[in-house]
Design a protein around this motif. Structure first.
Motif, PDB file in Angstrom:
ATOM      1  N   ASP A 120       0.707  -1.129   0.154  1.00 29.40           N
ATOM      2  CA  ASP A 120       0.051  -0.165  -0.195  1.00 29.40           C
ATOM      3  C   ASP A 120       0.995   1.128  -0.144  1.00 29.40           C
ATOM      4  O   ASP A 120       0.622   2.169  -0.726  1.00 29.40           O
ATOM      5  N   ASP A 121       1.884   1.261   0.768  1.00 32.55           N
ATOM      6  CA  ASP A 121       2.679   2.496   0.826  1.00 32.55           C
ATOM      7  C   ASP A 121       3.427   2.518  -0.242  1.00 32.55           C
ATOM      8  O   ASP A 121       3.680   3.575  -0.719  1.00 32.55           O
ATOM      9  N   ALA A 122       3.968   1.607  -1.172  1.00 33.51           N
ATOM     10  CA  ALA A 122       4.763   1.816  -2.087  1.00 33.51           C
ATOM     11  C   ALA A 122       3.564   2.049  -3.284  1.00 33.51           C
ATOM     12  O   ALA A 122       4.249   2.770  -4.126  1.00 33.51           O
ATOM     13  N   LEU A 123       2.536   1.581  -3.369  1.00 31.56           N
ATOM     14  CA  LEU A 123       1.520   2.024  -4.445  1.00 31.56           C
ATOM     15  C   LEU A 123       1.141   3.380  -4.233  1.00 31.56           C
ATOM     16  O   LEU A 123       1.173   4.087  -5.170  1.00 31.56           O
ATOM     17  N   ASP A 124       0.885   3.878  -3.109  1.00 28.93           N
ATOM     18  CA  ASP A 124       0.709   5.239  -2.894  1.00 28.93           C
ATOM     19  C   ASP A 124       1.825   6.224  -3.139  1.00 28.93           C
ATOM     20  O   ASP A 124       1.547   7.602  -3.432  1.00 28.93           O
ATOM     21  N   SER A 125       2.834   5.765  -3.161  1.00 30.66           N
ATOM     22  CA  SER A 125       4.164   6.805  -3.472  1.00 30.66           C
ATOM     23  C   SER A 125       4.652   6.541  -5.019  1.00 30.66           C
ATOM     24  O   SER A 125       5.562   6.723  -5.422  1.00 30.66           O
ATOM     25  N   GLY A 126       3.669   5.923  -5.844  1.00 36.04           N
ATOM     26  CA  GLY A 126       3.970   5.774  -7.220  1.00 36.04           C
ATOM     27  C   GLY A 126       4.949   4.513  -7.791  1.00 36.04           C
ATOM     28  O   GLY A 126       5.710   4.340  -8.393  1.00 36.04           O
ATOM     29  N   GLY A 127       5.053   3.834  -6.616  1.00 31.44           N
ATOM     30  CA  GLY A 127       5.985   2.451  -6.803  1.00 31.44           C
ATOM     31  C   GLY A 127       7.293   2.614  -6.176  1.00 31.44           C
ATOM     32  O   GLY A 127       8.059   1.525  -6.179  1.00 31.44           O
ATOM     33  N   ALA A 128       7.559   3.544  -5.466  1.00 28.97           N
ATOM     34  CA  ALA A 128       8.892   3.733  -4.665  1.00 28.97           C
ATOM     35  C   ALA A 128       9.079   2.818  -3.641  1.00 28.97           C
ATOM     36  O   ALA A 128       8.022   2.406  -2.792  1.00 28.97           O
ATOM     37  N   GLY A 129      10.066   1.790  -3.567  1.00 25.34           N
ATOM     38  CA  GLY A 129      10.068   0.655  -2.449  1.00 25.34           C
ATOM     39  C   GLY A 129       9.389  -0.580  -2.831  1.00 25.34           C
ATOM     40  O   GLY A 129       9.473  -1.359  -2.169  1.00 25.34           O
ATOM     41  N   LEU A 130       8.527  -0.512  -4.016  1.00 22.81           N
ATOM     42  CA  LEU A 130       7.915  -1.529  -4.162  1.00 22.81           C
ATOM     43  C   LEU A 130       8.782  -3.012  -4.588  1.00 22.81           C
ATOM     44  O   LEU A 130       8.630  -4.131  -3.966  1.00 22.81           O
ATOM     45  N   ALA A 131       9.985  -2.716  -5.253  1.00 19.80           N
ATOM     46  CA  ALA A 131      10.730  -3.697  -5.581  1.00 19.80           C
ATOM     47  C   ALA A 131      11.465  -4.429  -4.251  1.00 19.80           C
ATOM     48  O   ALA A 131      11.390  -5.446  -4.277  1.00 19.80           O
ATOM     49  N   GLU A 132      11.813  -3.613  -3.441  1.00 16.04           N
ATOM     50  CA  GLU A 132      12.268  -4.152  -2.070  1.00 16.04           C
ATOM     51  C   GLU A 132      11.277  -4.714  -1.499  1.00 16.04           C
ATOM     52  O   GLU A 132      11.544  -5.573  -0.823  1.00 16.04           O
ATOM     53  N   ALA A 133      10.031  -4.223  -1.278  1.00 14.21           N
ATOM     54  CA  ALA A 133       8.942  -5.046  -0.604  1.00 14.21           C
ATOM     55  C   ALA A 133       8.829  -6.547  -1.186  1.00 14.21           C
ATOM     56  O   ALA A 133       8.508  -7.412  -0.505  1.00 14.21           O
ATOM     57  N   LEU A 134       8.928  -6.471  -2.356  1.00 17.10           N
ATOM     58  CA  LEU A 134       8.577  -7.772  -3.229  1.00 17.10           C
ATOM     59  C   LEU A 134       9.833  -8.692  -3.075  1.00 17.10           C
ATOM     60  O   LEU A 134       9.644 -10.098  -2.605  1.00 17.10           O
ATOM     61  N   ARG A 135      10.951  -8.153  -2.948  1.00 17.24           N
ATOM     62  CA  ARG A 135      12.086  -8.759  -2.606  1.00 17.24           C
ATOM     63  C   ARG A 135      12.018  -9.570  -1.146  1.00 17.24           C
ATOM     64  O   ARG A 135      12.232 -10.699  -1.068  1.00 17.24           O
ATOM     65  N   ARG A 136      11.855  -8.683  -0.308  1.00 14.76           N
ATOM     66  CA  ARG A 136      11.451  -9.251   1.063  1.00 14.76           C
ATOM     67  C   ARG A 136      10.505 -10.209   1.528  1.00 14.76           C
ATOM     68  O   ARG A 136      10.578 -11.035   2.173  1.00 14.76           O
ATOM     69  N   ASN A 137       9.224 -10.046   0.589  1.00 17.88           N
ATOM     70  CA  ASN A 137       7.881 -10.887   0.856  1.00 17.88           C
ATOM     71  C   ASN A 137       7.926 -12.079  -0.264  1.00 17.88           C
ATOM     72  O   ASN A 137       7.919 -13.207   0.148  1.00 17.88           O
ATOM     73  N   LEU A 138       7.596 -11.694  -1.363  1.00 18.11           N
ATOM     74  CA  LEU A 138       7.327 -12.433  -2.404  1.00 18.11           C
ATOM     75  C   LEU A 138       8.420 -13.337  -2.810  1.00 18.11           C
ATOM     76  O   LEU A 138       8.408 -14.708  -3.141  1.00 18.11           O
ATOM     77  N   TYR A 139       9.677 -12.707  -2.429  1.00 18.35           N
ATOM     78  CA  TYR A 139      10.844 -13.476  -2.948  1.00 18.35           C
ATOM     79  C   TYR A 139      11.677 -13.985  -1.552  1.00 18.35           C
ATOM     80  O   TYR A 139      13.004 -14.190  -1.572  1.00 18.35           O
ATOM     81  N   GLY A 140      11.160 -13.681  -0.642  1.00 18.13           N
ATOM     82  CA  GLY A 140      11.741 -13.782   0.711  1.00 18.13           C
ATOM     83  C   GLY A 140      12.373 -15.348   1.095  1.00 18.13           C
ATOM     84  O   GLY A 140      13.126 -15.402   1.971  1.00 18.13           O
ATOM     85  N   THR A 141      11.883 -16.293   0.555  1.00 18.80           N
ATOM     86  CA  THR A 141      12.415 -17.573   0.824  1.00 18.80           C
ATOM     87  C   THR A 141      13.280 -18.123  -0.278  1.00 18.80           C
ATOM     88  O   THR A 141      13.894 -19.269  -0.208  1.00 18.80           O
ATOM     89  N   VAL A 142      13.595 -17.263  -1.296  1.00 13.87           N
ATOM     90  CA  VAL A 142      14.444 -17.791  -2.440  1.00 13.87           C
ATOM     91  C   VAL A 142      15.921 -17.676  -1.893  1.00 13.87           C
ATOM     92  O   VAL A 142      16.191 -16.670  -1.260  1.00 13.87           O
ATOM     93  N   GLU A 143      16.678 -18.758  -1.990  1.00 10.72           N
ATOM     94  CA  GLU A 143      18.212 -18.611  -1.512  1.00 10.72           C
ATOM     95  C   GLU A 143      18.845 -17.994  -3.055  1.00 10.72           C
ATOM     96  O   GLU A 143      18.397 -18.070  -4.000  1.00 10.72           O
ATOM     97  N   GLY A 144      19.882 -17.383  -2.464  1.00 13.21           N
ATOM     98  CA  GLY A 144      20.473 -16.427  -3.647  1.00 13.21           C
ATOM     99  C   GLY A 144      19.772 -15.262  -4.293  1.00 13.21           C
ATOM    100  O   GLY A 144      18.827 -14.729  -3.748  1.00 13.21           O
ATOM    101  N   GLU A 145      20.390 -14.756  -5.207  1.00 11.79           N
ATOM    102  CA  GLU A 145      19.848 -13.522  -5.638  1.00 11.79           C
ATOM    103  C   GLU A 145      18.839 -13.896  -6.629  1.00 11.79           C
ATOM    104  O   GLU A 145      18.916 -14.738  -7.547  1.00 11.79           O
TER     105      GLU A 145
END
Length: 187
Positions: A120-145
């Protein structure tokens, strides 16, 4: 009076069910797992459901704000309740002990709220921080980059999907009808 309330509740439950089916169908699209490298695991699937349910609930919140619609807020709550009742049932089917299910569902609910706030915060700010939020959450269990293209692809999809949903009428949503774009529409 009691019969009318019962009938209204049943109608809200049907609307939420129809919206949830659309969320599940979208979250199951192979492109997320193949093209965008979302892990095809319980966590990855949970996160895609959360992402799409969040988008629908966000739009329902906008309907309530736009039109003063208490019913849209109630549908969003019913959708949330249905989603976590389904999570509870799925955990039981996977063999999680009855003693552990409640604790796991509470953890999942906390995860939902945390993710929803970050998105919500990322969308409200036009996408700022969205990639980082996705890395932490959607990709949080992925080992490696995770490839930056995959993360940016999902971020673009999420931004585009939010705009696409904003263009859908309140009447359609309140009839249980929601449409999503294909994942490649956001990249």
């Amino acid at each position: 009076m009691p019969f009318r309330k019962f009938k209204e509740r049943r109608r809200r439950e049907q609307i939420a069910h129809d919206l949830y089916v659309a969320v599940i169908n979208q979250a199951r699209l192979a492109d997320f797992y193949l093209r965008f490298a979302v892990p095809d695991t319980l966590d990855g699937r949970f996160d895609l459901i959360v992402l799409h349910a969040f988008l629908v609930m966000r739009r329902l919140r906008q309907v309530a704000a736009e039109e003063g619609g208490e019913e849209a807020r109630e549908v969003a709550q019913t959708l949330f309740d249905l989603m976590f009742a389904d999570m509870d049932q799925n955990l039981r089917e996977l063999g999680v002990s009855d003693m552990s299910v409640g604790k796991r569902v509470k953890q999942m609910a906390r995860a939902f709220y945390g993710r929803a706030a970050a998105y919500d915060d990322a969308l409200d700010s036009g996408g700022a921080g969205l990639a980082e939020a996705l890395r932490r959450n959607l990709y949080g269990t992925v080992e490696g980059e995770v490839a930056a293209e995959a993360v940016e692809g999902v971020a673009g999809y999420l931004l585009a999907q939010s705009k696409f949903l904003a263009g859908q009428t309140a009447a359609a949503l309140m009839a249980g009808q929601v449409a999503f774009q294909a994942p490649e529409g956001g990249s």
